[in-house]
Design a protein around this motif. Structure first.
Motif, PDB file in Angstrom:
ATOM      1  N   GLY A  50      31.829  11.257 -20.463  1.00 36.49           N
ATOM      2  CA  GLY A  50      31.286  10.532 -19.329  1.00 36.49           C
ATOM      3  C   GLY A  50      30.738  11.401 -18.222  1.00 36.49           C
ATOM      4  N   MET A 432      36.641  11.577 -15.865  1.00 28.80           N
ATOM      5  CA  MET A 432      36.189  10.536 -14.952  1.00 28.80           C
ATOM      6  C   MET A 432      37.328   9.572 -14.624  1.00 28.80           C
ATOM      7  SD  MET A 432      33.363  11.850 -14.804  1.00 28.80           S
ATOM      8  CE  MET A 432      32.391  10.796 -13.744  1.00 28.80           C
ATOM      9  N   MET A 433      37.188   8.902 -13.486  1.00 31.63           N
ATOM     10  CA  MET A 433      38.215   7.977 -13.036  1.00 31.63           C
ATOM     11  C   MET A 433      37.939   6.593 -13.591  1.00 31.63           C
ATOM     12  SD  MET A 433      39.827  10.016 -11.096  1.00 31.63           S
ATOM     13  CE  MET A 433      40.961   8.873 -10.338  1.00 31.63           C
ATOM     14  N   ARG A 434      38.994   5.949 -14.075  1.00 33.75           N
ATOM     15  CA  ARG A 434      38.850   4.561 -14.516  1.00 33.75           C
ATOM     16  C   ARG A 434      38.490   3.680 -13.326  1.00 33.75           C
ATOM     17  NH1 ARG A 434      40.270   2.929 -19.365  1.00 33.75           N
ATOM     18  NH2 ARG A 434      40.731   4.680 -20.711  1.00 33.75           N
ATOM     19  N   ALA A 435      37.853   2.543 -13.653  1.00 32.54           N
ATOM     20  CA  ALA A 435      37.285   1.702 -12.597  1.00 32.54           C
ATOM     21  C   ALA A 435      38.274   1.402 -11.474  1.00 32.54           C
ATOM     22  CB  ALA A 435      36.776   0.406 -13.203  1.00 32.54           C
ATOM     23  N   VAL A 436      39.512   1.045 -11.844  1.00 28.27           N
ATOM     24  CA  VAL A 436      40.442   0.609 -10.807  1.00 28.27           C
ATOM     25  C   VAL A 436      40.826   1.761  -9.879  1.00 28.27           C
ATOM     26  CG1 VAL A 436      42.514   0.933 -12.204  1.00 28.27           C
ATOM     27  CG2 VAL A 436      42.527  -0.745 -10.386  1.00 28.27           C
ATOM     28  N   ASP A 438      38.763   4.193  -9.146  1.00 31.23           N
ATOM     29  CA  ASP A 438      37.553   4.815  -8.631  1.00 31.23           C
ATOM     30  C   ASP A 438      37.324   4.425  -7.175  1.00 31.23           C
ATOM     31  OD1 ASP A 438      35.198   6.039  -8.271  1.00 31.23           O
ATOM     32  OD2 ASP A 438      34.040   4.776  -9.618  1.00 31.23           O
ATOM     33  N   SER A 439      38.090   5.024  -6.285  1.00 36.20           N
ATOM     34  CA  SER A 439      37.905   4.740  -4.875  1.00 36.20           C
ATOM     35  C   SER A 439      38.269   5.989  -4.098  1.00 36.20           C
ATOM     36  CB  SER A 439      38.802   3.572  -4.463  1.00 36.20           C
ATOM     37  OG  SER A 439      39.050   3.623  -3.077  1.00 36.20           O
ATOM     38  N   SER A 514      43.255  -4.462  -4.599  1.00 33.42           N
ATOM     39  CA  SER A 514      42.647  -4.474  -5.929  1.00 33.42           C
ATOM     40  C   SER A 514      43.209  -5.526  -6.870  1.00 33.42           C
ATOM     41  CB  SER A 514      42.672  -3.088  -6.577  1.00 33.42           C
ATOM     42  OG  SER A 514      43.926  -2.518  -6.469  1.00 33.42           O
TER      43      SER A 514
END
Lengths: 613, 384
Positions: A50, A432-436, A438-439, A514
Motif C-alpha cells: 500500500g 499503512m494505517m487501517r481506516a479506523v 487513520d487519524s 469512531s
C-alpha cells in the motif's frame, strides 16, 4: 604534567567522540562483495503493502521475515539484503542454496526427518523435497483459527508463508529460471502484432493464423502467472491522473498495449537482471541509469523519497542508539567502581550523543511517514524508550548522581532491542494505517499520551530497582540518597498517572467519535485503565501512610508488570479492536519478565522484615 | 446492646476512610484483569456483564443451579467508591487553594462514574444495515429479538404487534386482550441451526416453511463478531381452536403468513427493531483500499436525512471518526457488505454521552493543577 591534565580532560569526551565516529561510519558508502555499489539500485521505488518504498526496504523486510536478519552469510562473505534480493531475481540457483530458512520447531524438523542436531538453517533447495508435505500440513493448519493452532501448526503456517514469500519474490521481475528475459521480451513484442491480428480475425470469425494465436497465448499464460505471483509493483504509471496505479512486470506485459508500447521499466529491469546474471556490471549500471533517468523525469518525488528511506535504513539510528546506550550503562557501572566523577561525566556525554541519534531516528520516521511518532507496536517501543531516556536525562540534570543516566541507558537499550526483534516479525515497520486508526489527530494525542505514560512507568520501575538493590548490596546507601531516590520515583509515578489518565480518556473520546462508545471494556482499554488504577492505588496508599518508602518502590516494580501486561500482554489475547498481531515468541519473554519482577518484589519485601526502616 | 450513635459514626468512619478507597481500587484492578481474561472465552459482552456490570460475581457450583457470590462486582465497587469519594471529599479534604487540584480530580471522577452508570442503564446500541437506494426508518438490536404479528391491511401503515424475546424465553401461553389470537410458545432456542430435512419425520410444525426444516438448538454465541439465530416453536389459537403450529427463526428469512378469519397477518421472529422518527436513504457507499492491498483506507456513506416534523431534508456524509449526531442518536460507519452496496451503520442512543467529556476536562485540569502546585512546593522546599 600538562599532557596528563590534558588526558584527564579528554577522557570524559572520549566515549562521546567514539560514539559519533560509530554513527558517522554508517554514512560511508558500502562496498559490497560484488564490488558494485548497489545503492542506486536499492533506492529504486516500488509499490508494496500500500505504499511506495525503496527496494532496499522490501529486501530488508523480506529477509527479516524469512531469515530474521538483514544480512546473510554466503561462505565467508557477508551479503547485504538488497544483494540477496537481486540474486533471488536474477540468479535464483545461487540464492536457492542460501541457508536462510530458520526452523526452530522440533516437530517440524522431525517431519522432514531432521533432528535439532542436524541444524536449524535450511536452504530452499534443502526444503524442496518436502514441499508437498509442508503444503498439505499448511492446509490442515489453516482450517484452524490462528490463536487455537498448536505450536507445530503455527510453525508450519509460518514456514509456508516464508517459502511463498521467497517464491513470489523470485517471480516478480521475471519468470524464475529465465536465462535471457530481454530476448524473450523481444520475441514477445515481435509476436504481438501477428498474434493480435489473429485474435481480431478470430473474433470476427474469418480465417486467422492459428500459429500466431498459439504463440501469443503461450506468452500470455506465462505473464498472467507473473502478474499473479508478483510480490511488489515496480512500474509506476507512465502518465495519467492516477499516481497510485502502479503495476508489476506481469501486469505491464498483459495490459493491452497503447500507442506507447511496452512500459520502458519492463525492459530496463529485464536488462539489469540479465546483466547481473552474467556479471556484466557495466551493462547493469547503464540499464539502471536509464531507468533512474526515466523515473527522474516522471516520478522525481517518489525517487527522492525512497532514496531518503533507503538512506535511513543504511544509517540504522536505532541499532546504533542501542549500542551507545549499552556503552552508557557500562560507563555508569564503571563509575560505581572507579573514578566516579570522570566516568559519570563520560556517561552523560555519551548519553547525549545516544539520545541525539535516537531523536534523529524518531524525527526521520515522522518525516518519512508523515505520521506522529507512534503508529504500531514497533514504533511504540522506540518511543517508550525515547521518553524514558529524556525523562531520565532530566532527572540526571537535576540530581547529578548517575542514576538518571543509568536507568535511561537500560530502558533505552532494552526498548530498542525489543523494537529490533519486533521489526523481524513485522517486516516493514512503516506499514499503512487501517481506516479506523487513520487519524493523525488521535494518533498524536491519545497514542502519544498513553505511550509517555508507559515510558514513565518503566522509568519509575527502573529507579525502584536501583533502590531495592542498593539497599541489599550497598553500604553507602545513606539517608540522603534514599530520600533523593524516593523523591525521583514519587514524581515520576505522579507524572505517569497524569499521562496515563489523559491518554486513557482521550482514547475514550476517540472511541466515542469512531464507534459511539466512550468505554467498551476492550482489552487494550482495560490495560490502560489498569495502569491508571495501579498508579492511583500507589499514590493513595502512600498518602494514607499504608506504604512507606520501600512500599512505594515495590509498587513501582509492580508497575512494570502492569505496564507490560497493558503494552504486550493484551495483544496476546488475540481479541479486541486494537490488535497488533499475534506474537508467540514474545509471550515467553513477557512471562519471564513478569516473573522476574514478581521475584524482585518478593526479595525487596523480605528484606523489610529483617531490617525495618 | 449496640449504641446507635456509635454505630453511625463507625459507618461514617468506614465510608470516609482511605482504606476503603484502597480496597475498592485493588478490587477494581482484580475485576478489570479477570474481565479481560474472561473475554477470550466469553466475548466482551458476556465478560463485562459478569464482572463489571454486576453487583456480585457469582461462581456456579458444579452440577447444580446454585450460584455462590464470591466477590463484589464492578457495579458495587463503583458505587462504594463513589460514596467513599463523596463522603471523604466533605469529611476530610479541606477547601483550600492548595487542594484545588484534588477537588477538581474527585469532582471529575464522580461525574465519570455517574456517566458510566448512565451509559450502563440507558445506552442502546443497535445497527442499521442499509443498501444503496434503500430508505430505512429503524435500526436493529444485535442482542435482543422479538416475535411480531404484522397486520398489513391498511394501505398507509402497518400495524405491528411485538413480543420481546424475554417473554418468549418463559414459554407458555401468551394471552392478552390486545392480541387478536392466543399464542402458545412451545419451544424457544437462544441459538439454533436450521437445515433442510432430508428424510420425512414427524414434523413439530404443521404450517409454514418450518414443516420441511430440521431445527436444532445450538450453543449460544460468545464471540463478538457473530450473533445468535434464535428459533421459536409457536402455536396460534383463535377462540380456543388451534390454527396451526409454526417454527419461527431469524435464520428462516422472509416472514410467514397466518390467516385468522378474513384477515391475514405476517408472522416472524426477528432482531428487535427500534423505530426512528425520521428516515435515512443510502445514496452512495464508498470503500477505498490502499493500492495493491486489501487494507481498508476509508469507508463512507452518503445518506439523505429526511425528517418531516423538523422539516429536515439534507445530505449527510458519515465516515470513520465522523458520525452523524441527530435527535439524540449517533450514527457511525461500522461495516459493509454485498460488494460495497450495503453499508452497516452503528446506531447509539446514549443520553449521557457528553458526561465523560466534561469529566475528563475536570480531571485533566485537576491533575495538572495538583502536580503543578506539588512541584512548585517541592521545588521551593529543595532550594530553601
Amino acid at each position: 604534567m600538562d599532557g596528563k591534565v590534558g588526558m584527564k580532560k579528554m577522557i570524559p569526551w572520549l566515549p562521546a567522540v567514539l560514539g559519533m565516529v560509530l554513527v558517522a561510519a554508517g554514512f560511508l558508502p558500502h562496498r559490497p562483495a560484488s564490488g558494485v555499489d548497489l545503492t542506486p539500485f536499492a533506492d529504486l521505488p516500488v509499490l508494496q503493502g500500500g505504499r511506495v518504498k525503496p527496494l532496499d526496504t522490501v529486501a530488508r523486510a523480506a529477509l527479516l521475515m524469512i531469515h530474521g536478519k538483514q544480512k546473510i552469510r554466503r561462505g565467508n562473505k557477508e551479503i547485504l539484503a538488497v544483494h540477496w534480493l537481486l540474486d533471488a531475481f536474477a540468479r535464483p540457483e545461487l540464492s536457492d542454496r542460501d541457508k536462510i530458512f530458520l526452523i526452530h520447531d522440533p516437530d517440524l524438523l522431525g517431519m522432514m526427518g531432521k533432528t535439532q542436531e542436524s541444524g536449524k538453517d535450511y536452504s530452499f533447495t534443502d526444503l524442496a523435497p518436502f514441499f508437498y508435505e509442508i503444503e498439505e500440513q499448511n492446509n490442515r493448519a489453516l482450517a484452524i483459527e490462528a490463536p487455537r493452532r498448536t505450536r507445530f501448526q503455527s510453525a508450519v503456517v509460518n514456514l509456508s508463508e516464508r517459502i511463498t514469500l521467497y517464491q513470489r519474490l523470485k517471480n516478480t521481475l521475471q519468470i524464475e529460471g529465465a536465462d535471457d528475459f530481454p530476448s524473450e521480451l523481444r520475441s514477445y513484442e515481435a509476436a504481438l502484432g501477428p498474434g493480435l491480428m489473429a485474435v481480431q480475425a478470430h473474433m470476427k470469425s474469418v480465417k486467422f493464423d492459428r500459429r500466431a494465436l498459439d504463440i501469443l497465448q503461450h506468452f500470455f499464460s506465462r505473464y498472467r502467472f507473473l502478474a499473479e505471483a508478483g510480490y511488489f509493483k515496480n512500474l509506476p504509471p507512465s502518465s495519467g491522473d492516477h499516481p497510485e496505479a502502479w503495476s508489476n512486470t506481469g501486469e505491464g506485459l498483459v495490459a493491452l498495449l497503447g500507442a506507447e508500447g511496452l512500459h520502458p521499466g519492463i525492459a530496463d529491469y529485464a536488462q539489469m537482471l540479465w546483466a547481473w546474471r552474467y556479471d556484466r556490471f557495466g551493462e547493469f549500471n547503464r540499464a539502471l541509469g536509464r531507468w533512474r533517468a526515466w523515473m527522474e523525469t516522471r516520478h522525481a518525488g517518489s525517487l527522492r523519497r525512497s532514496s531518503h528511506e533507503a538512506w535511513f535504513n543504511r544509517v540504522r539510528p536505532f541499532y546504533n542508539g542501542m549500542i551507545l546506550y549499552l556503552g552508557v550503562f557500562l560507563l555508569i557501572m564503571g563509575s560505581w567502581l572507579i573514578q566516579p566523577q570522570v566516568l559519570r561525566q563520560a556517561a552523560w556525554r555519551l548519553l547525549v550523543v545516544a539520545c541525539a541519534v535516537h531523536t534523529a531516528g524518531l524525527l526521520a520516521r515522522i518525516f518519512l511517514q508523515g505520521r506522529p511518532p507512534v503508529t504500531n507496536l514497533y514504533s511504540s517501543a522506540v518511543f517508550i524508550g525515547w521518553i524514558a531516556v529524556v525523562a531520565g536525562g532530566i532527572l540526571e540534570k537535576f540530581y547529578r548522581n548517575g542514576l538518571g543516566s543509568g536507568v535511561a541507558a537500560v530502558i533505552g537499550f532494552v526498548t530498542l532491542l525489543i523494537a529490533h526483534h519486533l521489526a523481524a516479525s513485522q517486516g516493514d515497520t512503516m506499514e499503512m494505517m487501517r481506516a479506523v486508526l487513520d487519524s493523525n489527530f488521535w494518533l498524536s494525542t491519545h497514542v502519544v499520551a498513553i505511550t509517555i505514560g508507559y515510558g514513565l512507568m518503566y522509568l519509575a520501575g527502573a529507579l525502584a530497582h536501583v533502590y531495592i538493590f542498593r539497599e541489599i548490596f550497598s553500604f553507602s546507601f545513606n539517608e540522603q540518597a534514599r530520600q533523593t531516590l524516593t523523591r525521583m520515583t514519587y514524581g515520576v509515578v505522579g507524572l505517569s498517572l497524569f499521562f496515563s489518565f489523559v491518554g486513557t480518556v482521550l482514547g475514550g473520546i476517540w472511541a466515542d467519535q469512531s464507534w459511539g462508545r466512550f468505554w467498551g471494556w476492550d482489552p487494550k482499554e482495560n490495560g490502560a485503565l489498569l495502569i491508571v488504577l495501579w498508579n492511583a492505588l500507589t499514590l493513595h496508599a502512600r498518602w494514607g501512610g499504608f506504604i512507606r518508602e520501600r512500599g512505594l518502590m515495590l509498587m513501582a516494580v509492580g508497575g512494570n508488570i502492569v505496564t507490560s501486561w497493558s503494552w504486550f500482554g493484551v495483544n496476546m489475547l488475540g481479541i479486541g479492536l486494537h490488535s497488533y498481531g499475534f506474537m508467540d515468541k514474545a509471550f515467553w519473554w513477557l512471562t519471564g519478565f513478569m516473573i522476574s519482577q514478581a521475584a524482585v518484589i518478593v526479595v525487596g519485601g523480605i528484606r523489610r522484615r529483617r531490617r525495618p526502616v | 446492646m449496640m449504641n446507635p450513635k456509635w454505630r453511625r459514626w463507625a459507618i461514617l468512619r468506614v465510608l470516609t476512610s482511605l482504606e476503603l478507597t484502597i480496597a475498592c481500587l485493588a478490587t477494581m484492578i482484580v475485576l478489570v484483569f479477570l474481565c479481560t481474561l474472561a473475554q477470550v472465552h466469553l466475548g466482551i459482552f458476556e465478560a463485562v456483564k459478569l464482572y463489571i456490570r454486576s453487583f456480585f460475581v457469582y461462581w456456579p457450583v458444579f452440577g447444580s443451579t446454585i450460584k455462590i457470590p464470591i466477590m463484589p462486582g464492578g457495579a458495587l465497587v463503583g458505587l462504594v467508591l463513589l460514596v467513599n469519594l463523596v463522603c471523604a471529599q466533605w469529611a476530610r479534604l479541606e477547601l483550600s487553594w492548595r487542594k484545588v487540584g484534588l477537588w477538581l480530580v474527585h469532582l471529575g471522577l464522580m461525574l465519570l462514574f455517574g456517566g458510566e452508570f448512565v451509559s450502563g442503564m440507558f445506552q442502546i446500541e443497535t445497527q442499521m444495515p442499509i443498501e444503496e437506494g434503500q430508505t430505512t426508518n429503524y435500526s436493529e438490536s444485535l442482542t435482543q429479538f422479538e416475535m411480531v404479528l404484522v397486520d398489513r391491511s391498511h394501505p398507509e401503515y402497518d400495524d405491528v404487534i411485538s413480543i420481546p424475546d424475554a417473554r418468549l424465553q418463559k414459554r407458555g401461553v401468551i394471552n392478552d386482550h390486545t392480541l387478536p389470537v392466543t399464542i402458545v410458545v412451545k419451544k424457544y432456542y437462544l441459538n439454533s441451526s436450521v437445515a433442510i430435512k432430508h428424510q420425512p419425520q414427524t414434523a413439530e410444525a404443521t404450517m409454514g416453511v418450518g414443516v420441511g426444516m430440521d431445527i436444532q438448538e445450538a450453543p449460544a454465541i460468545t464471540t463478538d463478531d457473530r450473533i445468535n439465530e434464535p428459533s421459536a416453536l409457536v402455536e396460534i389459537q383463535k377462540d380456543g381452536i388451534t390454527v396451526g403450529v409454526w417454527w419461527l427463526s431469524t435464520a428462516l428469512g422472509a416472514p410467514q403468513s397466518v390467516s385468522i378469519g378474513t384477515k391475514s397477518y405476517q408472522l416472524a421472529l426477528r432482531q428487535r427493531r427500534y423505530y426512528l422518527p425520521f428516515s435515512l436513504t443510502l445514496k452512495d457507499f464508498r470503500h477505498d483500499v490502499y493500492p495493491g492491498t486489501d487494507i481498508p483506507k476509508n469507508f463512507s456513506s452518503l445518506v439523505r436525512l429526511r425528517d418531516r416534523k423538523q422539516g429536515e431534508n439534507r445530505d449527510v456524509l458519515i465516515y470513520m471518526n465522523h458520525p452523524l449526531r441527530y435527535a439524540g442518536r449517533a450514527f457511525f460507519q461500522a461495516s459493509f457488505g454485498k460488494e460495497d452496496t450495503l453499508s452497516v451503520l452503528q446506531v447509539v442512543e446514549n443520553p449521557g454521552w457528553l458526561i465523560p467529556y466534561i469529566a475528563c476536562v475536570l480531571v485533566t485540569l485537576g491533575l495538572a493543577a495538583h502536580f503543578y502546585l506539588f512541584w512548585r512546593h517541592h521545588w521551593t522546599a529543595r532550594s530553601a
